[in-house]
Scaffold this motif. Structure first.
Motif, mmCIF file in Angstrom:
data_model
loop_
_atom_site.group_PDB
_atom_site.id
_atom_site.type_symbol
_atom_site.label_atom_id
_atom_site.label_comp_id
_atom_site.label_asym_id
_atom_site.label_seq_id
_atom_site.Cartn_x
_atom_site.Cartn_y
_atom_site.Cartn_z
ATOM 1 N N VAL A 102 0.827 -1.211 0.000
ATOM 2 C CA VAL A 102 0.000 0.000 0.000
ATOM 3 C C VAL A 102 0.861 1.262 0.000
ATOM 4 O O VAL A 102 0.687 2.168 -0.826
ATOM 5 C CB VAL A 102 -0.929 -0.036 1.246
ATOM 6 N N LEU A 103 1.816 1.304 0.928
ATOM 7 C CA LEU A 103 2.665 2.499 1.035
ATOM 8 C C LEU A 103 3.460 2.709 -0.253
ATOM 9 O O LEU A 103 3.550 3.827 -0.762
ATOM 10 C CB LEU A 103 3.608 2.360 2.234
ATOM 11 N N GLU A 104 3.989 1.619 -0.794
ATOM 12 C CA GLU A 104 4.807 1.731 -2.012
ATOM 13 C C GLU A 104 3.977 2.198 -3.213
ATOM 14 O O GLU A 104 4.458 2.970 -4.040
ATOM 15 C CB GLU A 104 5.459 0.372 -2.334
ATOM 16 N N GLY A 120 8.123 12.179 -0.636
ATOM 17 C CA GLY A 120 7.159 11.241 -1.190
ATOM 18 C C GLY A 120 6.654 10.283 -0.126
ATOM 19 O O GLY A 120 5.458 10.048 -0.014
ATOM 20 N N ARG A 121 7.597 9.742 0.642
ATOM 21 C CA ARG A 121 7.173 8.797 1.680
ATOM 22 C C ARG A 121 6.305 9.490 2.726
ATOM 23 O O ARG A 121 5.312 8.949 3.192
ATOM 24 C CB ARG A 121 8.379 8.121 2.320
ATOM 25 N N GLN A 122 6.697 10.726 3.068
ATOM 26 C CA GLN A 122 5.923 11.496 4.046
ATOM 27 C C GLN A 122 4.513 11.773 3.549
ATOM 28 O O GLN A 122 3.536 11.577 4.258
ATOM 29 C CB GLN A 122 6.612 12.843 4.288
ATOM 30 N N GLN A 126 0.905 10.417 4.984
ATOM 31 C CA GLN A 126 -0.109 11.402 5.390
ATOM 32 C C GLN A 126 -1.435 11.121 4.669
ATOM 33 O O GLN A 126 -2.495 11.122 5.290
ATOM 34 C CB GLN A 126 0.441 12.790 5.042
ATOM 35 N N LEU A 127 -1.351 10.850 3.369
ATOM 36 C CA LEU A 127 -2.572 10.598 2.591
ATOM 37 C C LEU A 127 -3.228 9.282 3.004
ATOM 38 O O LEU A 127 -4.451 9.197 3.104
ATOM 39 C CB LEU A 127 -2.253 10.577 1.097
ATOM 40 N N LEU A 128 -2.406 8.273 3.266
ATOM 41 C CA LEU A 128 -2.976 6.978 3.657
ATOM 42 C C LEU A 128 -3.618 7.080 5.035
ATOM 43 O O LEU A 128 -4.627 6.419 5.322
ATOM 44 C CB LEU A 128 -1.901 5.896 3.599
ATOM 45 N N ASP A 129 -3.078 7.938 5.864
ATOM 46 C CA ASP A 129 -3.692 8.212 7.156
ATOM 47 C C ASP A 129 -5.058 8.879 6.939
ATOM 48 O O ASP A 129 -6.060 8.519 7.541
ATOM 49 C CB ASP A 129 -2.742 9.123 7.942
ATOM 50 N N LEU A 130 -5.067 9.847 6.041
ATOM 51 C CA LEU A 130 -6.289 10.603 5.724
ATOM 52 C C LEU A 130 -7.418 9.693 5.232
ATOM 53 O O LEU A 130 -8.589 9.927 5.521
ATOM 54 C CB LEU A 130 -5.936 11.620 4.633
ATOM 55 N N ALA A 134 -3.797 3.866 7.738
ATOM 56 C CA ALA A 134 -2.501 3.935 8.415
ATOM 57 C C ALA A 134 -2.058 2.572 8.936
ATOM 58 O O ALA A 134 -0.862 2.302 9.050
ATOM 59 C CB ALA A 134 -2.563 4.954 9.551
ATOM 60 N N GLU A 135 -3.014 1.699 9.229
ATOM 61 C CA GLU A 135 -2.689 0.372 9.786
ATOM 62 C C GLU A 135 -2.413 -0.662 8.705
ATOM 63 O O GLU A 135 -2.204 -1.834 9.008
ATOM 64 C CB GLU A 135 -3.861 -0.147 10.633
ATOM 65 N N ARG A 136 -2.477 -0.267 7.450
ATOM 66 C CA ARG A 136 -2.397 -1.260 6.378
ATOM 67 C C ARG A 136 -1.238 -1.005 5.419
ATOM 68 O O ARG A 136 -1.226 -1.521 4.311
ATOM 69 C CB ARG A 136 -3.694 -1.236 5.546
ATOM 70 N N LEU A 137 -0.274 -0.207 5.845
ATOM 71 C CA LEU A 137 0.772 0.250 4.926
ATOM 72 C C LEU A 137 1.540 -0.889 4.271
ATOM 73 O O LEU A 137 1.945 -0.776 3.118
ATOM 74 C CB LEU A 137 1.756 1.166 5.664
ATOM 75 N N ASN A 138 1.751 -1.959 4.996
ATOM 76 C CA ASN A 138 2.581 -3.049 4.474
ATOM 77 C C ASN A 138 1.783 -4.169 3.824
ATOM 78 O O ASN A 138 2.341 -5.200 3.456
ATOM 79 C CB ASN A 138 3.455 -3.621 5.594
#
Ligand SMILES: Nc1ncnc2c1ncn2[C@@H]1O[C@H](COP(=O)(O)OP(=O)(O)OP(=O)(O)O)[C@@H](O)[C@H]1O
Ligand SMILES: [Mg+2]
Length: 230
Positions: A102-104, A120-122, A126-130, A134-138
């Motif tokens: 997800v994060l990538e 970019g990572r930041q 931030q957007l995935l948190d929005l 946020a709990e699913r980044l990996n």
């Protein structure tokens, strides 16, 4: 403030000996901060309208003005550049890269939008948190529900802080409750982050929760109503 203006927009497709007029002289002005739905029966021209607005297609006649500037005369490269800098896209299929988590997926889009690795990572976090991920980044896309995958796609559409996000049946592949939640997310991003949305949908209940409903019939705008969304 960004505006998009469609002026007397017509699109014809040639099909062997026949010509199909998919859009016939559409005038539409979309203001910054709008939350607009486009409705109409299958074949009424919704996708054609969205793709012309997103500079993915060229009109047969008429023009698209972005912030008052003519786009008709621009080269394909300039149009692609404008898309990359000014517009965001969400489709029914989420089009996530299956080999990336997800994060990538979102970080990669940030790189394409010209942010450096760190920024970019930041921004991606931030957007995935929005969008509540946020709990699913990996997680890989195949470890997510359809609704969650679409949330990733929504985050990805926002990386370049687009003047306008164009969504074609963004809830077409999920159940009613998930559709409701996704519309709620877009509603919140519109209200709280000022994101301008144009959302194509078959679902009149969902369309009723936007601020403005544009109805197409046979390539013509037959109504354009301001709604009193709560
Ligand atoms: N590439 C194409 N070549 C020929 N005809 C096309 C093409 N794309 C769309 N059309 C025709 O243009 C008309 C409008 O199509 P469009 O895809 O914009 O409708 P739509 O409202 O998005 O429909 P749906 O709700 O089924 O997605 C239809 O008659 C369609 O068959
Ligand atoms: Mg369509």
């Amino acid at each position: 403030m960004a505006t998009i203006e469609l002026v007397n927009l017509t699109k014809r497709y040639r099909q062997g000996p026949h010509t199909i007029t998919a859009l016939d002289g559409v005038d539409l002005r979309i203001e910054s901060g709008d939350f607009v739905s486009i409705v109409g029966r299958s074949g009424s021209g919704k996708t054609t309208l969205l793709d012309l607005t997103g500079l993915l297609l060229r009109p047969s006649s008429g023009t698209v003005l972005l912030d008052g500037a003519e786009t008709a005369g621009l080269s394909d490269g300039r149009r692609a550049d404008l898309r990359g800098r000014r517009l965001g896209f969400i489709f029914q299929e989420y089009n996530l890269l299956p080999a990336l988590n997800v994060l990538e997926n979102v970080t990669l889009a940030c790189r394409y939008a010209g942010l450096d690795r760190r920024e970019g990572r930041q921004r991606a976090r931030q957007l995935l948190d929005l969008v509540g991920l946020a709990e699913r980044l990996n997680h890989g896309p195949d470890q997510l529900s359809g609704g969650q995958q679409q949330r990733v796609a929504i985050a990805r559409a926002l990386v370049n802080r687009p003047a306008l996000v164009l969504a074609d049946e963004p809830t077409g592949a999920v159940d009613t409750q998930t559709a409701d939640e996704l519309l709620g997310l877009m509603r919140r991003l519109n209200r709280e982050e000022g994101v301008t949305f144009v959302v194509v949908t078959h679902d009149l209940d969902l369309a009723g929760r936007t601020d403005r409903m544009v109805r197409l019939q046979d390539g013509v705008v037959v109504s354009d109503e301001r709604l009193n969304a709560a």
